[in-house]
Design an enzyme around this catalytic site. Structure first.
Site, mmCIF file in Angstrom:
data_model
loop_
_atom_site.group_PDB
_atom_site.id
_atom_site.type_symbol
_atom_site.label_atom_id
_atom_site.label_comp_id
_atom_site.label_asym_id
_atom_site.label_seq_id
_atom_site.Cartn_x
_atom_site.Cartn_y
_atom_site.Cartn_z
ATOM 1 N N SER A 113 0.833 -1.203 0.000
ATOM 2 C CA SER A 113 0.000 0.000 0.000
ATOM 3 C C SER A 113 0.866 1.250 0.000
ATOM 4 O O SER A 113 2.026 1.230 0.419
ATOM 5 C CB SER A 113 -0.909 0.003 1.229
ATOM 6 O OG SER A 113 -1.769 -1.108 1.205
HETATM 7 N N1 SAH Z 1 -0.859 -4.517 3.480
HETATM 8 C C1 SAH Z 1 0.146 -5.202 2.717
HETATM 9 C C2 SAH Z 1 -0.340 -5.832 1.428
HETATM 10 C C3 SAH Z 1 -1.520 -5.223 0.738
HETATM 11 S S1 SAH Z 1 -1.950 -6.061 -0.772
HETATM 12 C C4 SAH Z 1 1.284 -4.266 2.408
HETATM 13 O O1 SAH Z 1 1.090 -3.066 2.400
HETATM 14 O O2 SAH Z 1 2.373 -4.777 2.148
HETATM 15 C C5 SAH Z 1 -3.138 -7.190 -0.133
HETATM 16 C C6 SAH Z 1 -2.582 -8.504 0.290
HETATM 17 O O3 SAH Z 1 -3.675 -9.308 0.674
HETATM 18 C C7 SAH Z 1 -1.845 -9.260 -0.806
HETATM 19 O O4 SAH Z 1 -0.561 -9.588 -0.352
HETATM 20 C C8 SAH Z 1 -2.701 -10.498 -1.036
HETATM 21 O O5 SAH Z 1 -1.928 -11.634 -1.372
HETATM 22 C C9 SAH Z 1 -3.387 -10.641 0.307
HETATM 23 N N2 SAH Z 1 -4.642 -11.396 0.313
HETATM 24 C C10 SAH Z 1 -5.682 -11.328 -0.552
HETATM 25 N N3 SAH Z 1 -6.658 -12.202 -0.206
HETATM 26 C C11 SAH Z 1 -6.212 -12.844 0.913
HETATM 27 C C12 SAH Z 1 -6.767 -13.868 1.739
HETATM 28 N N4 SAH Z 1 -7.955 -14.438 1.503
HETATM 29 N N5 SAH Z 1 -6.044 -14.276 2.804
HETATM 30 C C13 SAH Z 1 -4.819 -13.753 3.069
HETATM 31 N N6 SAH Z 1 -4.241 -12.792 2.313
HETATM 32 C C14 SAH Z 1 -4.933 -12.330 1.252
#
Ligand code: SAH
Length: 294
Positions: A130
């Protein structure tokens, strides 16, 4: 009792607004944008580019991000990034400023990407880290529930950046849990954290990163004072509501094409209050297969 209210935040305005609203309100939002450094704004304004529609579909930060302003203004240290977020009114909390200074974002973004630009960066697997302003916003919304000793859950922990910030805030007596469904991202998030100021907390176990479906939360360490969800849920996940402590708070983007960042408070009597903080754009909270095929 459900308390539904909606506010559109004026700070850093453009990149917190949904795509359609952006297109309709660009002029208005330009007028509401009030940088405290007029010289920075005017000298960089001509460099604004057209929106990156690829990022539009995969990120929580929208076009005309401040990357274009910051990228050309010597934004080359983590400290300067935090100072700019303060200057632009995104960060008002000293505690959040301090934790974002302590956890260097450059350790969490892929090599050769501009670590301190205020935009999301692709991290592979159809995911993004993000934008700094969204990290700051979520930290501030949860700050009260990230006091030393408290328990925090970061769903969709991706690079581990925000989980590391949570761990620093709740300290060694607290718990910070990251859940991410892409095993490779969990492995790299652990590497990232090991290089950061949160490494001792990971070693001691008050910070831990797990592979799992975040829609189910992480019941082993529930209930939580704070839950952050880093991906947009089509609807409010019941398992996460159940794992919130009475008095706890969850920050979660909800929606499909149009998404709102919801602030969910579980009241001491167990009832739930929900308000919309702002319009946002996140990658979906979905199954691993759906994400990898998207
Ligand atoms: N907040 C984090 C990543 C944001 S992107 C940062 O800033 O680094 C959103 C993340 O959610 C991604 O890494 C994606 O793989 C994860 N995601 C999506 N659906 C998910 C689920 N059902 N369970 C766990 N993670 C999930």
């Amino acid at each position: 009792m459900m308390n539904l209210s909606s506010t559109m935040k004026a700070y850093g305005c453009r990149y917190c607004v949904s795509p359609l609203k952006q297109l309709l309100h660009t002029t208005n939002h330009h007028l509401r944008f009030r940088p405290r450094s007029p010289s920075l704004f005017s000298s960089s304004f001509n460099n604004l580019k057209l929106p990156n529609f690829n990022l539009l579909l995969t990120s929580n930060s929208l076009f005309f991000t401040m990357e274009h302003l910051w990228g050309r203004s010597g934004m080359n240290t983590n400290k300067k990034m935090v100072e700019h977020l303060q200057q632009y009114g995104v960060i008002s909390s000293e505690k959040v400023a301090r934790v974002m200074e302590t956890i260097d974002r450059a350790l969490f973004v892929p090599d050769r990407t501009p670590a301190y630009a205020d935009c999301p960066q692709e991290i592979g697997y159809n995911a993004t880290i993000s934008a700094p302003h969204m990290h700051a916003t979520c930290l501030q919304l949860l700050e009260e529930k990230l006091q030393p000793g408290m328990h925090a859950l970061d769903v969709g922990s991706g690079t581990g950046y925000l989980t590391a910030c949570f761990a620093m805030m709740v300290g060694p007596q607290g718990r910070a849990i990251g859940v991410e469904h892409i095993p490779e991202l969990v492995a790299s998030s652990i590497n990232n954290i090991e290089k950061s100021a949160a490494a001792p907390l990971l070693k001691k176990g008050s910070l831990s990163m797990h592979v799992g479906d975040g829609r189910e939360g992480w019941p082993e360490c529930a209930p939580y004072d704070a839950i952050h969800v880093g991906a947009a849920a089509p609807e409010m996940p019941q398992a996460l509501l159940d794992q919130l402590k009475p008095g706890g708070r969850m920050v979660i983007p909800v929606g499909n094409i149009f998404q709102d960042l919801k602030v969910v408070d579980k009241n001491p009597d167990g009832s739930i209050s929900i308000r919309s903080e702002s319009s946002v754009r996140y990658v979906p909270l979905t199954s691993r297969d759906a994400q990898l095929q998207s």
